[in-house]
Design an enzyme around this catalytic site. Structure first.
Site, PDB file in Angstrom:
ATOM      1  N   CYS A   1       0.854  -1.181   0.000  1.00 50.05           N
ATOM      2  CA  CYS A   1       0.000   0.000   0.000  1.00 50.05           C
ATOM      3  C   CYS A   1       0.900   1.244   0.000  1.00 50.05           C
ATOM      4  O   CYS A   1       1.690   1.428   0.938  1.00 50.05           O
ATOM      5  CB  CYS A   1      -0.871  -0.032   1.255  1.00 50.05           C
ATOM      6  SG  CYS A   1      -1.835   1.468   1.490  1.00 50.05           S
TER       7      CYS A   1
ATOM      8  N   CYS B   1       0.189   3.927  -6.142  1.00 47.90           N
ATOM      9  CA  CYS B   1      -0.890   3.261  -5.387  1.00 47.90           C
ATOM     10  C   CYS B   1      -1.037   1.872  -5.983  1.00 47.90           C
ATOM     11  O   CYS B   1      -1.128   1.719  -7.211  1.00 47.90           O
ATOM     12  CB  CYS B   1      -2.188   4.052  -5.529  1.00 47.90           C
ATOM     13  SG  CYS B   1      -3.639   3.166  -4.925  1.00 47.90           S
TER      14      CYS B   1
END
Ligand code: DGL
Length: 268
Positions: free
Chosen positions: A73, A186
């Site tokens: 993440c 991302c």
């Protein structure tokens, strides 16, 4: 050799891009994946919350006896760098390996990072990359707040008009410009890579932070003789909708039926 599983986590399905990269690099490992979709998205959250979330998610994975953790993440990796490096189990994020890979891109033309609002606001991606490049290259950071929630809700198809519209809106600030490379900061964005190419130009060089993080974790395990054997146990825990997760993960991972267990929504 170490037969304990590897833990991987994200706010949702995005980290599956990191898990798939890891499974390709280290197919003989056991994996525990935690999708915190009950608290998704992480992108709009303040840094103080993200730091707490990072530790809670790692504590959750630690309860399964993992030998190492990949925070798959970008948001957690940039907001909670210190929490990751101080964690008692070796924990890797995607930030540092992704920046190293970007800084190694040949040339002196501009580089772009597209990521969540929190990742870009932290300055960790853009400022650190600029420093790593000797402060010589132009670095452009583009926050894309709409994209991860869009993907999490199942919109990933290249032909989906909503995907095309959201990608065009998010990438408007850099559309028509040429970059030596664009980092998918991302982990969710790996699912819409083709739509990003359609928008930025088919020949754009896209780098995946998820792939870079997976490679760094693999290198650490190999160098420290901590890789596993030939077992292939994959377990999935989801704090949101388990069914939606299974429907997403199964065709993507192609490892047969994916069964996700319900995980608790941890209180902040
Ligand atoms: N997959 C995430 C990332 O890499 C988080 C997206 C979100 O929850 O906003 O940043």
């Amino acid at each position: 050799m170490d037969l304990r599983p590897i833990g991987v986590y994200d706010s949702g399905v995005g980290g599956l891009t990191g898990l798939r990269a890891l499974m390709r690099l280290l197919p003989g490992e056991d994996y525990v994946y935690f999708s915190d979709s009950g608290r998704m998205p992480y992108g709009p959250r303040p840094r103080s919350q993200l730091r707490r979330i990072a530790v809670q998610d790692m504590d959750y994975l630690a309860s399964f006896g993992v030998k190492a953790i990949l925070a798959a993440c970008g948001t957690i990796s940039s907001a909670a760098k210190e929490e990751l490096s101080a964690y008692p189990i070796p924990a890797f994020g995607v930030l540092t390996p992704a920046l190293d890979a970007m800084a190694a891109v040949p040339g002196d033309g501009p580089l772009a990072v597209i990521a969540t609002a929190a990742s870009i606001a932290s300055g960790e991606f853009t400022d650190d990359l600029w420093k790593k490049c000797g402060m010589k290259r132009e670095i452009v950071g583009v926050p894309c707040p709409e994209l991860a929630p869009l993907i999490e809700s199942g919109h990933t198809k290249r032909s989906d008009p909503l995907v095309q519209e959201c990608v065009a809106r998010a990438l408007e600030p850099i559309r028509g410009r040429r970059f030596d490379a664009v980092l998918l900061g991302c982990t969710h964005y790996g699912f819409i890579e083709e739509s990003i190419r359609d928008c930025l130009g088919r020949d754009v060089k896209l780098m995946s932070a998820a792939d870079c993080g997976a490679q760094a974790l693999r290198d650490y395990l190999v160098q420290n003789d901590l890789t596993g054997g030939e077992r292939r146990d994959r377990r999935f825990y989801v704090s949101g909708d388990t069914r939606a997760f299974e429907d997403f993960a199964e065709p993507y991972l192609k490892i047969g039926p994916v069964h996700a267990e319900q995980a608790p929504i941890m209180e902040l």
